[in-house]
Design a protein around this motif. Sequence first.
Motif, PDB file in Angstrom:
ATOM      1  N   SER A  57      45.124  41.599  33.519  1.00 32.79           N
ATOM      2  CA  SER A  57      45.757  40.456  34.188  1.00 32.79           C
ATOM      3  C   SER A  57      46.561  40.910  35.406  1.00 32.79           C
ATOM      4  CB  SER A  57      46.651  39.696  33.206  1.00 32.79           C
ATOM      5  OG  SER A  57      47.694  40.538  32.760  1.00 32.79           O
ATOM      6  N   PHE A  58      46.201  42.074  35.951  1.00 35.85           N
ATOM      7  CA  PHE A  58      46.914  42.610  37.107  1.00 35.85           C
ATOM      8  C   PHE A  58      45.962  42.812  38.278  1.00 35.85           C
ATOM      9  CE2 PHE A  58      49.475  43.784  33.491  1.00 35.85           C
ATOM     10  CZ  PHE A  58      50.756  43.464  33.923  1.00 35.85           C
TER      11      PHE A  58
ATOM     12  N   HIS B  20      51.076  40.382  38.796  1.00 32.92           N
ATOM     13  CA  HIS B  20      50.649  39.902  37.492  1.00 32.92           C
ATOM     14  C   HIS B  20      50.087  38.498  37.712  1.00 32.92           C
ATOM     15  CE1 HIS B  20      51.522  38.223  33.321  1.00 32.92           C
ATOM     16  NE2 HIS B  20      50.555  39.103  33.184  1.00 32.92           N
TER      17      HIS B  20
ATOM     18  N   VAL C 197      54.920  42.396  41.006  1.00 34.62           N
ATOM     19  CA  VAL C 197      55.516  43.318  40.042  1.00 34.62           C
ATOM     20  C   VAL C 197      56.219  44.415  40.842  1.00 34.62           C
ATOM     21  CG1 VAL C 197      55.065  44.924  38.156  1.00 34.62           C
ATOM     22  CG2 VAL C 197      53.662  42.853  38.392  1.00 34.62           C
TER      23      VAL C 197
END
Length: 112
Positions: free
Chosen positions: A66-67, A83, A92
């Motif tokens: 999910s990054f 993210h 992030v």
Amino acid sequence: ALLRAGVELGEHDDRIIRWFADFADWSTLATITSWIERARTEDAPPEPGAKLAPVLPGLDRVVGESFVADYEPGADTPSQVWHVTERAVTPVPSASWTPRLLATLDRTRRSS
């Protein structure tokens, strides 16, 4: 400046930008670029459904779990990580990049 501000550009936008770059004097171009840069709100919390800004020219974008991460050419460490969820895209801070996150992005990068 427009790409860093997250502005999605179409063909007409590109045409106008090229026209303006040829037409405008340096001080006008610098002033407008300054307005765009100052209008950016990177530290503002993302709105629900926010979009990830387009990748800047010359960067590699990697998606792992999910990054999402952008890498400068030849760099081993990302220049930026986000993210990504259904509701928002959240930057992030580099201080929060864990070895596991970096290893996941690196594996994804090497496999693509």
